[in-house]
Motif scaffolding. Sequence first.
Motif, PDB file in Angstrom:
ATOM      1  N   ASP A   1      -4.992   9.207   3.658  1.00 42.45           N
ATOM      2  CA  ASP A   1      -5.714   9.520   2.422  1.00 42.45           C
ATOM      3  C   ASP A   1      -7.164   9.060   2.535  1.00 42.45           C
ATOM      4  O   ASP A   1      -7.490   8.163   3.327  1.00 42.45           O
ATOM      5  CB  ASP A   1      -5.073   8.826   1.213  1.00 42.45           C
ATOM      6  N   LEU A   2      -8.004   9.660   1.688  1.00 36.93           N
ATOM      7  CA  LEU A   2      -9.405   9.258   1.603  1.00 36.93           C
ATOM      8  C   LEU A   2      -9.508   8.098   0.622  1.00 36.93           C
ATOM      9  O   LEU A   2      -9.217   8.238  -0.566  1.00 36.93           O
ATOM     10  CB  LEU A   2     -10.254  10.443   1.138  1.00 36.93           C
ATOM     11  N   VAL A   3      -9.895   6.935   1.118  1.00 36.49           N
ATOM     12  CA  VAL A   3     -10.012   5.728   0.297  1.00 36.49           C
ATOM     13  C   VAL A   3     -11.448   5.238   0.394  1.00 36.49           C
ATOM     14  O   VAL A   3     -11.896   4.786   1.455  1.00 36.49           O
ATOM     15  CB  VAL A   3      -9.037   4.625   0.777  1.00 36.49           C
TER      16      VAL A   3
ATOM     17  N   PRO B   1      -8.426   2.128   9.286  1.00 36.54           N
ATOM     18  CA  PRO B   1      -9.227   3.352   9.206  1.00 36.54           C
ATOM     19  C   PRO B   1      -8.840   4.342  10.294  1.00 36.54           C
ATOM     20  O   PRO B   1      -8.439   3.959  11.391  1.00 36.54           O
ATOM     21  CB  PRO B   1     -10.659   2.851   9.409  1.00 36.54           C
ATOM     22  N   VAL B   2      -8.946   5.614   9.966  1.00 38.28           N
ATOM     23  CA  VAL B   2      -8.734   6.683  10.940  1.00 38.28           C
ATOM     24  C   VAL B   2     -10.106   7.007  11.542  1.00 38.28           C
ATOM     25  O   VAL B   2     -10.997   7.492  10.848  1.00 38.28           O
ATOM     26  CB  VAL B   2      -8.112   7.926  10.270  1.00 38.28           C
ATOM     27  N   LYS B   3     -10.268   6.722  12.818  1.00 37.17           N
ATOM     28  CA  LYS B   3     -11.572   6.893  13.461  1.00 37.17           C
ATOM     29  C   LYS B   3     -11.893   8.360  13.695  1.00 37.17           C
ATOM     30  O   LYS B   3     -13.058   8.734  13.795  1.00 37.17           O
ATOM     31  CB  LYS B   3     -11.608   6.122  14.777  1.00 37.17           C
ATOM     32  N   GLY B   4     -10.851   9.183  13.839  1.00 37.03           N
ATOM     33  CA  GLY B   4     -11.102  10.595  14.065  1.00 37.03           C
ATOM     34  C   GLY B   4      -9.860  11.332  14.497  1.00 37.03           C
ATOM     35  O   GLY B   4      -8.739  10.816  14.382  1.00 37.03           O
ATOM     36  N   LEU B   5     -10.049  12.539  14.976  1.00 37.23           N
ATOM     37  CA  LEU B   5      -8.953  13.405  15.409  1.00 37.23           C
ATOM     38  C   LEU B   5      -9.083  13.702  16.899  1.00 37.23           C
ATOM     39  O   LEU B   5     -10.193  13.771  17.433  1.00 37.23           O
ATOM     40  CB  LEU B   5      -8.975  14.732  14.655  1.00 37.23           C
TER      41      LEU B   5
ATOM     42  N   ARG C   1      -7.958   6.769   5.807  1.00 35.73           N
ATOM     43  CA  ARG C   1      -7.148   5.623   6.216  1.00 35.73           C
ATOM     44  C   ARG C   1      -5.665   6.000   6.288  1.00 35.73           C
ATOM     45  O   ARG C   1      -5.204   6.869   5.549  1.00 35.73           O
ATOM     46  CB  ARG C   1      -7.319   4.457   5.229  1.00 35.73           C
ATOM     47  N   LEU C   2      -4.959   5.323   7.181  1.00 34.59           N
ATOM     48  CA  LEU C   2      -3.509   5.420   7.236  1.00 34.59           C
ATOM     49  C   LEU C   2      -2.963   4.510   6.147  1.00 34.59           C
ATOM     50  O   LEU C   2      -3.073   3.283   6.238  1.00 34.59           O
ATOM     51  CB  LEU C   2      -3.002   4.982   8.613  1.00 34.59           C
TER      52      LEU C   2
ATOM     53  N   GLY D   1      -1.476  13.917   2.053  1.00 37.00           N
ATOM     54  CA  GLY D   1      -1.835  13.809   0.646  1.00 37.00           C
ATOM     55  C   GLY D   1      -0.776  14.327  -0.307  1.00 37.00           C
ATOM     56  O   GLY D   1      -0.933  14.221  -1.507  1.00 37.00           O
ATOM     57  N   SER D   2       0.321  14.922   0.202  1.00 42.71           N
ATOM     58  CA  SER D   2       1.328  15.455  -0.710  1.00 42.71           C
ATOM     59  C   SER D   2       2.738  15.119  -0.225  1.00 42.71           C
ATOM     60  O   SER D   2       3.658  15.895  -0.387  1.00 42.71           O
ATOM     61  CB  SER D   2       1.177  16.975  -0.827  1.00 42.71           C
TER      62      SER D   2
END
Length: 225
Positions: free
Chosen positions: A77-79, A2-6, A84-85, A106-107
């Motif tokens: 991407d949003l899963v 998971p991506v915890k944030g920026l 998530r990476l 996403g692209s």
Amino acid sequence: PPVKGLVVRRGKRDHFVASSDLAVLKDDRIELRRDELPDDVFQRRDGEVLIEHDILDRQVIDVQAARVVRANDARVDLVEDQWRLVSIDIGGNGLLRRLGPRWLIGSLEGHLLDWVEVEPLASMVPEVRLHIPHDKLAKLHPSDIARIVDSLAYPQGSEIMQALDDATAADTLEEIEEGRQIDILESLPPARAATILDEMAPDAAADLLDGLPREQADRLIARMQ
């Protein structure tokens, strides 16, 4: 993962924005749900990995192909409502793409490698303590593991050898190129090196010990069963 944030920079300060505060995450823009950035200055904790700093341009292991590759770009991407990476781009297009927009999310078009098949290397990120068990790597044949170790610098090769069980580590060391065996053995803690030598075929262990300085060889022999 998971991506915890920026990590967002304003002026000379880095601020952490949690994933739950992301409203839009696209190729050309990022929008937040909050009006102001958090006041706290970002400080990385052990176990946290920064995609741009720790993954991109670093060597990682493609477990399925049993090879060392370079992460040229990353896909998030949003899963199931969680960012998530999901993959990395190991092709040349990934590197060229980064010369243009800062992020493409996403692209991506390129040689994508699903993160499930990737094992990063903790020794590539010395700034924080990471524990990577290398379970997927340990399931490969010793000759494949040896080929990977031969492709890496000694700190990364030592990290892999440390993660293997004694029997697999011994079989792997026997498969490593002769000129690198001693360097890999010397990079290991003496107790671990002696245990691996115990598991090797006697003639292979004897040849390896013969290539070490006499005092060092004697110390390892004293630790062996």
